[in-house]
Design a protein around this motif. Structure first.
Motif, short mmCIF file in Angstrom:
data_model
loop_
_atom_site.label_atom_id
_atom_site.label_comp_id
_atom_site.label_asym_id
_atom_site.label_seq_id
_atom_site.Cartn_x
_atom_site.Cartn_y
_atom_site.Cartn_z
N ASN A 262 1.09 3.98 -2.99
CA ASN A 262 0.82 5.38 -2.68
C ASN A 262 1.95 6.28 -3.18
O ASN A 262 1.71 7.37 -3.72
CB ASN A 262 0.64 5.54 -1.16
N ASP B 279 -4.71 5.54 -2.46
CA ASP B 279 -5.12 5.84 -1.09
C ASP B 279 -4.42 4.91 -0.11
O ASP B 279 -4.41 3.69 -0.31
CB ASP B 279 -6.64 5.69 -0.97
N GLU B 280 -3.80 5.45 0.91
CA GLU B 280 -3.12 4.65 1.93
C GLU B 280 -4.04 4.57 3.15
O GLU B 280 -4.10 5.48 3.97
CB GLU B 280 -1.78 5.28 2.31
N SER B 281 -4.77 3.44 3.25
CA SER B 281 -5.77 3.29 4.30
C SER B 281 -5.96 1.82 4.64
O SER B 281 -5.48 0.93 3.92
CB SER B 281 -7.11 3.88 3.85
N VAL B 282 -6.67 1.58 5.72
CA VAL B 282 -6.97 0.21 6.13
C VAL B 282 -7.82 -0.49 5.08
O VAL B 282 -7.63 -1.68 4.78
CB VAL B 282 -7.70 0.21 7.50
N THR B 283 -8.78 0.25 4.49
CA THR B 283 -9.64 -0.34 3.45
C THR B 283 -8.82 -0.83 2.27
O THR B 283 -9.03 -1.95 1.78
CB THR B 283 -10.67 0.70 2.97
N GLN C 121 -5.70 -1.68 2.28
CA GLN C 121 -4.89 -2.81 2.72
C GLN C 121 -5.71 -4.09 2.80
O GLN C 121 -5.21 -5.18 2.53
CB GLN C 121 -4.24 -2.49 4.07
N ASN D 276 0.83 -1.20 0.00
CA ASN D 276 0.00 0.00 0.00
C ASN D 276 0.87 1.26 0.00
O ASN D 276 0.60 2.22 -0.74
CB ASN D 276 -0.92 -0.02 1.22
#
Length: 359
Positions: free
Chosen positions: A217, A223-227, A229, A213
């Protein structure tokens, strides 16, 4: 030689699945409570059990070195007439891809930088911090990790192919409890192995998804997010399923060889285009520093220099390697498939695929 049951081991499957599901639901439903609980549990283990981790890994390393260099190193892990099915480069490719993979690519770069910025004893940002950072990185990814994997692989190989016992960790207890390994004592051992393996894989998968991720990015402004990942983890799992479904030769072997080729290409790229002489001289010096201090670092618990560093690094690594060991021991055994009679049907406990002879 007796046949090993190929059917689902219901007690192990259902109970291990229940424990895993319970822990996952606990983390999903009450994430704050779960975070506090696991943080406190981890701190308790580090404060009271660090010495046990250190001694256990030291004993494992010593045992492996003794077995390897003594007369026991000549004992074949299969029948006397067996031959390896895969060449050494292929075996090493599968071993590294399955044994280190994501973790090595992530921490191979990240760990020295983190130690340089926050070393256990040296002053941050100094030359001494550089030396300590490289030495500790070598230490965490060196002989100790492979010794943990090797001892489980040796146990599984010896008891399954020499003594015709199930290819599961329960077989290691046969000299102690005998045929009771086929009952609940054996089930409990395998349940513990399955649960620890799942969470060991989860650690690697989470680190790998975060690394991918971050790279996406940086390169493509993803987008660097939990979603994101989670999406990446789903994709990684899908590729892994395809790899396993296509078999050892067509899937795991080819992907592992590709991974090794790419890793070597990256290594050569950095070596040739980077400061070549400095890299080579530093590698030699760091190797010497690692080997010269291996005994002191093995038993160093920072008793007189209290620090949280050891819990976040050395103890974390030893726990990670131990959690991975049941799966990697099995894979070590699969990668070194030995010649058996084609009519036999030995089944791997973790993937339920038959281990056949190489002919």
């Amino acid at each position: 030689m007796s046949r090993i049951d190929q059917h689902l081991n219901r007690p192990v499957f259902y109970l291990s699945s229940f424990i895993i599901l319970l822990l996952v639901l606990f983390a999903l439903v009450t994430p704050e409570v779960a975070d506090v609980f696991f943080t406190d549990l981890q701190k308790t283990i580090i404060d009271n059990g660090s010495w046990f981790y250190v001694v256990s890994v030291a004993v494992i390393l010593t045992t492996i070195l003794y077995v390897g260099f003594s007369r026991f190193g000549e004992v074949r892990l299969g029948p006397d007439h067996c031959k390896p099915e895969y060449s050494l480069p292929t075996w090493l490719s599968m071993l590294f891809a399955a044994g280190m993979g994501i973790g090595l690519m992530f921490f191979g770069v990240a760990e020295p930088v983190m130690h340089f910025l926050s070393p256990p004893t040296a002053t941050s940002g100094t030359t001494e911090a550089v030396r300590e950072a490289m030495k500790m990185t070598f230490f965490h990814w060196g002989l100790h990790a492979w010794a943990i994997y090797a001892i489980v692989g040796l146990v599984l190989a010896y008891f399954s192919f020499r003594l015709d016992l199930p290819l599961t960790l329960r077989s290691a207890l046969y000299p102690i409890i005998g045929d009771r390994i086929y009952g609940w004592p054996g089930h409990i051992v395998d349940i513990f192995a399955v649960v620890s393996t799942i969470f060991g894989i989860a650690t690697s998968l989470g680190l790998g998804a975060a690394q991918i991720n971050s790279g996406l990015n940086y390169l493509f402004n993803f987008d660097e997010s939990v979603t994101m990942q989670i999406y990446l983890m789903v994709g990684i799992i899908a590729i892994a399923i395809v790899s396993v479904a296509t078999g050892l030769d067509k899937g795991i072997r080819r992907l592992s060889e590709l991974n090794m080729i790419l890793a070597i290409a990256l290594l050569l790229f950095i070596l040739i285009l980077g400061p070549t002489v400095f890299i080579l001289t530093a590698y030699v010096q760091n190797t010497g520093a690692y080997l010269s201090d291996i005994v002191r670092n093995t038993f160093n618990l920072f008793v007189y220099d209290k620090t949280d560093w050891i819990g976040g690094w050395t103890i974390f690594y030893w726990g990670w390697w131990l959690a991975w060991a049941p799966l990697l021991g099995c894979l070590l055994r699969v990668f070194l498939v030995v010649e058996q009679f084609a009519s036999l049907s030995l089944v791997c406990w973790c993937c339920q695929r038959p281990l056949r002879c190489c002919g």
